[in-house]
Write an enzyme that holds these catalytic residues in place. Structure first.
Site, mmCIF file in Angstrom:
data_model
loop_
_atom_site.group_PDB
_atom_site.id
_atom_site.type_symbol
_atom_site.label_atom_id
_atom_site.label_comp_id
_atom_site.label_asym_id
_atom_site.label_seq_id
_atom_site.Cartn_x
_atom_site.Cartn_y
_atom_site.Cartn_z
ATOM 1 N N CYS A 1 -1.924 -0.381 0.448
ATOM 2 C CA CYS A 1 -3.506 -0.331 0.870
ATOM 3 C C CYS A 1 -3.506 1.065 -0.447
ATOM 4 C CB CYS A 1 -3.936 -0.270 2.247
ATOM 5 S SG CYS A 1 -3.592 -0.692 3.629
ATOM 6 N N GLY A 2 -4.850 0.942 -0.832
ATOM 7 C CA GLY A 2 -4.977 2.182 -1.734
ATOM 8 C C GLY A 2 -6.693 2.707 -0.901
#
Lengths: 293, 241
Positions: A2-3
């Site tokens: 995830c970013g």
């Protein structure tokens, strides 16, 4: 992985560029999470009015729906935004539920608009025309699904209170227990996603009188697992990492803004980054900025 | 390969702009260098936080990077000198074998992790797990280090001019830790040890290598090492494992 990204402007001059800057940050974080993306933007608001962000199935005719409820809806792909007097909010919500049960209210508040969809983050940002949006602060997320399915409901940000939203990188190990606590307290958690539990926990704390900073402080004791949270309120922006600091985070601060990203790459294109104070937020330390203060 | 290099500014100097040259081409070119190459100085512009810049080098060249780098910069380095004019992301110098890395800003987590040799200097702070499982590298941090630094560190030295976070040297083997500032807490089996002449000499050598000898007061450093009670399983230690 995830970013996550966030941008909080301290001065008005960059406000017209907020969406463009966040869009560029989100694009770069595509390879941390290609499953879905979402963002919340704190733009303009009208005193006495509440902004509702709606999400409908592809092809929803928001113009027709707006005409039916007597409030124009600005359509952006699968989402629509309308502004209604606070006194009419409940009536409008009821009318929407009756006329278009497939359309959900995904965000509400004086200034927040919230968009999320499955698909490559760069495409999602384009579909909603993020680059054209302006505002004071915004947060965004690119998702690599781990704890729950790849659905729009599972995409971030999660909003569980007016003008509140949260994006999360990590996974919570005690979300089932916290979910039960919140249910007993009457706080609704509508998806199976662990991150929504975190958002709802903050809402629960703030409903009980905590400031965002205090709510984040309490999270350290009550939420177990790996997390980097970036949260938004109507005028505030907060960051919290778990005590182990399993998930990456880097921040940049100038006189004009505070920016957050999972990796420095997402900050590299910001104006004035060459001279910004770039730092890694410490584990178990609450960071909080507020424009109203 | 179609490496788009600018004309050399000076003999033996190669300029690479990562805004126009793919990182893969840069690393490919560095990996192809012969041991006796004349291209001994590489100047890298616009790193923009990209990952694995100058990773896997095995030639005695100097690589100067003008700006912040992402994860695993100069990882597995052997022989090369890598200088970062900016911050470094996670795992700078991970598994370095020999050579020299100088980060002129802060470093993120796991700086110098598992590294067998060489010298890593960080001018700013290093965050959590600096020198985790280090196996012979010398690390000098001019600022502070985060929690769990030198976790399971086996050999080499970690010298910190600032403070150390919680659980310093947890499950430490034979690495030697020198800290000038405060230590939030010591990890399992890590204890403060007497600073004898041989340790002062060792610290002086590391400070000299980092260009700091005479700049700091050696008497301010304290030494930490392994109590060696966890080397072999003992039931009395079970709660520490």
């Amino acid at each position: 992985m995830c970013g996550i990204v966030g941008l909080f402007l301290k001065q008005p001059k960059l406000e017209p560029e907020l969406g463009a800057l966040l869009s560029q940050m989100l694009d770069i974080m595509c390879d941390r999470g290609p499953d879905s993306a979402g963002f919340a933007v704190y733009g303009g608001g009208t005193p006495g009015f509440v902004k509702l962000t709606l999400r409908g199935p592809a092809g929803t005719d928001f113009a027709a729906l707006g005409a039916e409820i007597d409030h124009p809806i600005l359509a952006r792909d699968t989402h629509g935004v309308l502004s209604v007097p606070v006194a009419e909010e409940a009536t409008v919500r009821a009318a929407l539920a009756r006329l278009a049960p497939a359309v959900k209210v995904v965000g509400a508040g004086a200034r927040m608009e919230l968009y999320k969809e499955v698909g490559l983050p760069a495409d999602v940002a384009k579909r909603f025309k993020l680059e054209e949006m302006s505002g004071t602060h915004a947060i965004g997320h690119t998702r690599m699904a781990t704890e729950s399915a790849v659905t729009t409901d599972g995409a971030h940000p999660f909003s569980t209170g007016p003008d509140q939203c949260l994006v999360h990188n990590g996974s919570l190990s005690n979300h089932a227990g916290v979910r039960r606590l919140l249910a007993r307290e009457g706080v609704a958690v509508t998806t199976e996603n662990d991150s929504e539990v975190a958002a709802a926990y903050l809402t629960y704390r703030m409903r009980g009188g905590d400031t965002l900073g205090e709510a984040l402080e309490h999270s350290l004791g009550d939420l177990d697992g790996f997390y980097t949270f970036v949260v938004g309120t109507e005028s505030g922006f907060g960051v919290l990492r778990d005590p182990i600091a399993c998930k990456p985070a880097v921040m940049a601060e100038t006189d004009d803004y505070v920016a957050f990203a999972s990796e420095y790459r997402a900050l590299a294109g910001l104006p004035g980054i060459e001279t910004a104070r770039v730092f890694e937020p410490e584990p178990a330390k609450v960071y909080f900025w507020d424009r109203a203060a | 390969m179609n490496l788009s290099l600018k004309p050399a500014a000076a003999e033996g100097e190669t300029l690479v702009d990562l805004a126009t040259t793919p990182l893969r081409e840069l690393n490919g070119a560095l990996h192809k260098l012969a041991a006796d190459t004349n291209q001994t100085l590489w100047k890298i512009a616009n790193p923009a936080g990209r990952h694995a810049i100058a990773a896997g080098l095995d030639v005695p060249v100097t690589v100067e990077i003008d700006g912040p780098v992402g994860y695993y910069c100069a990882g597995m380095n052997k022989q090369a000198r890598v200088i970062v004019h900016g911050n470094a992301g996670v795992g700078v110098g991970e598994n370095m074998m020999s050579g020299f890395i100088h980060v002129k800003g802060d470093a993120s987590q796991a700086a110098g992790a598992t590294a067998h040799g060489g010298l890593l200097i960080i001018d700013g702070n290093a965050s959590a797990r600096c020198g985790i499982s280090m196996k012979g590298i010398d690390i000098v941090v001019k600022g502070s280090v985060g929690h769990m630094s030198a976790f399971m560190a086996q050999a080499g030295t970690l010298t910190v001019l600032g403070d150390a976070g919680e659980a310093l040297g947890d499950s430490l083997y034979e690495a030697k830790l020198f800290v000038r500032g405060s230590v939030a807490s010591l990890g399992a089996d890590c204890i403060e040890k007497e600073m004898r002449e041989e340790h002062r000499a060792l610290l002086a050598a590391k400070l000299e290598a980092a260009g700091l000898l005479g700049e700091v007061d050696m008497s301010e450093f304290r030494r930490y090492g392994s109590a060696r009670t966890l080397y072999h399983f003992h039931v009395d230690n079970v709660s520490s494992y």
